[in-house]
Write a protein that holds these residues in place. Structure first.
Motif, PDB file in Angstrom:
ATOM      1  N   GLN A  36      27.087  51.371  36.801  1.00 40.75           N
ATOM      2  CA  GLN A  36      27.708  51.914  37.686  1.00 40.75           C
ATOM      3  C   GLN A  36      28.578  51.091  38.288  1.00 40.75           C
ATOM      4  O   GLN A  36      29.053  52.100  39.304  1.00 40.75           O
ATOM      5  CB  GLN A  36      27.688  49.328  37.998  1.00 40.75           C
ATOM      6  N   ILE A  56      29.398  47.781  42.036  1.00 40.27           N
ATOM      7  CA  ILE A  56      28.974  46.863  40.821  1.00 40.27           C
ATOM      8  C   ILE A  56      28.201  45.379  41.017  1.00 40.27           C
ATOM      9  O   ILE A  56      28.589  45.124  41.880  1.00 40.27           O
ATOM     10  CB  ILE A  56      30.629  46.301  40.068  1.00 40.27           C
ATOM     11  N   LEU A 112      35.613  41.115  32.396  1.00 37.94           N
ATOM     12  CA  LEU A 112      34.514  41.771  33.304  1.00 37.94           C
ATOM     13  C   LEU A 112      33.920  40.520  32.973  1.00 37.94           C
ATOM     14  O   LEU A 112      32.400  40.844  34.408  1.00 37.94           O
ATOM     15  CB  LEU A 112      34.329  42.976  32.501  1.00 37.94           C
ATOM     16  N   TYR A 152      26.885  47.029  33.364  1.00 40.41           N
ATOM     17  CA  TYR A 152      28.631  47.646  34.031  1.00 40.41           C
ATOM     18  C   TYR A 152      28.745  48.830  33.629  1.00 40.41           C
ATOM     19  O   TYR A 152      29.053  49.804  34.846  1.00 40.41           O
ATOM     20  CB  TYR A 152      28.994  46.421  33.583  1.00 40.41           C
ATOM     21  N   MET A 166      31.486  38.612  38.269  1.00 41.74           N
ATOM     22  CA  MET A 166      31.867  39.621  38.877  1.00 41.74           C
ATOM     23  C   MET A 166      33.027  39.139  40.444  1.00 41.74           C
ATOM     24  O   MET A 166      33.956  39.115  40.867  1.00 41.74           O
ATOM     25  CB  MET A 166      32.555  40.754  38.671  1.00 41.74           C
ATOM     26  N   LEU A 188      30.959  40.140  30.846  1.00 45.67           N
ATOM     27  CA  LEU A 188      30.409  40.749  30.715  1.00 45.67           C
ATOM     28  C   LEU A 188      29.604  39.535  29.325  1.00 45.67           C
ATOM     29  O   LEU A 188      30.442  39.951  28.133  1.00 45.67           O
ATOM     30  CB  LEU A 188      29.806  41.840  30.448  1.00 45.67           C
ATOM     31  N   HIS A 233      27.430  42.477  39.540  1.00 46.48           N
ATOM     32  CA  HIS A 233      27.394  41.241  38.486  1.00 46.48           C
ATOM     33  C   HIS A 233      28.014  40.639  38.742  1.00 46.48           C
ATOM     34  O   HIS A 233      29.435  40.673  39.845  1.00 46.48           O
ATOM     35  CB  HIS A 233      28.385  42.272  37.628  1.00 46.48           C
ATOM     36  N   THR A 251      32.007  48.401  46.514  1.00 48.99           N
ATOM     37  CA  THR A 251      31.199  47.839  45.289  1.00 48.99           C
ATOM     38  C   THR A 251      30.387  48.453  44.673  1.00 48.99           C
ATOM     39  O   THR A 251      29.403  48.276  45.324  1.00 48.99           O
ATOM     40  CB  THR A 251      32.477  47.102  44.484  1.00 48.99           C
ATOM     41  N   GLU A 290      24.128  43.522  29.295  1.00 51.97           N
ATOM     42  CA  GLU A 290      25.026  44.107  30.630  1.00 51.97           C
ATOM     43  C   GLU A 290      26.294  44.880  30.756  1.00 51.97           C
ATOM     44  O   GLU A 290      27.042  45.281  31.235  1.00 51.97           O
ATOM     45  CB  GLU A 290      25.906  42.630  30.492  1.00 51.97           C
TER      46      GLU A 290
END
Length: 214
Positions: free
Chosen positions: A210, A91, A196, A207, A96, A198, A93, A89, A203
């Protein structure tokens, strides 16, 4: 002769999918048995081919119009027997990523890290360890213990609202588009953000960038 490690790669971006596949084919221990572009084609491959590892992007389309493949990977992680699951990924975060680990994903490879992370994940997981590539490890290490891990799947409407809001459309315009009240749309946006993990507009923007929404 030792049996080869059977691998399936799933990613909705052809360049990423082919790049991962080409790298894994260089390892003589590995038999790349198939590549998928979404959760539906991944499910089809898994029904036709037994494999030891699944390397899957989480941002690709899920089953039944779901916004991502997390729900499918959650179900796959509950099966027995099942392949080892490595999320690949962009992502960045922490909540997550921690949520993915809680779901049963055994490895996370950040696409910004070197391709060698793919075989490092195989080596670690076959030895009974979990794996996180450099960027993912740094994020997970910084996660506070009292911050909840989240890795959610949005409903089709939540995903539409989230996508439109992330692209810059104001809530009243989204409400007009769906013929719903602004209050309803705002609630769907908050629900999407909560699922998610967030917690702020910044954020949300990060996201969206990303996963390629903006």
């Amino acid at each position: 002769m030792q049996r080869k490690i059977r691998v399936i790669v799933a990613d909705d971006h052809p360049v990423a999918r082919e790049g991962i596949g080409a790298y894994l084919r260089r390892d003589r221990r590995i038999d790349l048995v198939g590549m998928a572009s979404d959760a539906n084609s991944l499910a089809s491959l898994l029904s036709d081919h037994s494999c030891d590892f699944v390397f899957s992007d989480i941002g690709m389309q899920g089953m039944n119009g779901e916004s991502n493949s997390i729900s499918f990977l959650r179900r796959l992680a509950r099966e027995a027997p099942r392949p080892h699951i490595v999320a690949v990924t962009m992502i960045a975060h922490a909540q997550m990523l921690a949520g993915l680990m809680n779901l049963g994903v055994e490895g996370i490879v950040d696409k910004r890290d070197a391709l060698e992370s793919l075989t490092e994940a195989i080596n670690a997981i076959t030895r009974g360890r979990r794996f996180a590539s450099l960027h993912a490890y740094e994020l997970l290490s910084a996660t506070l213990p009292d911050v909840p891990a989240r890795a959610g799947t949005l409903s089709a409407r939540e995903w539409d609202v989230f996508r439109m809001y992330a692209s810059g459309m104001p809530i009243p315009e989204i409400a007009d588009y769906f013929n719903r009240s602004s209050k309803t749309v705002a609630t769907q946006r908050r629900s999407a953000m909560r699922k998610l993990g967030l917690d702020s507009e910044s954020e949300l923007i990060a996201y969206a960038q990303q996963i390629g929404l903006t």
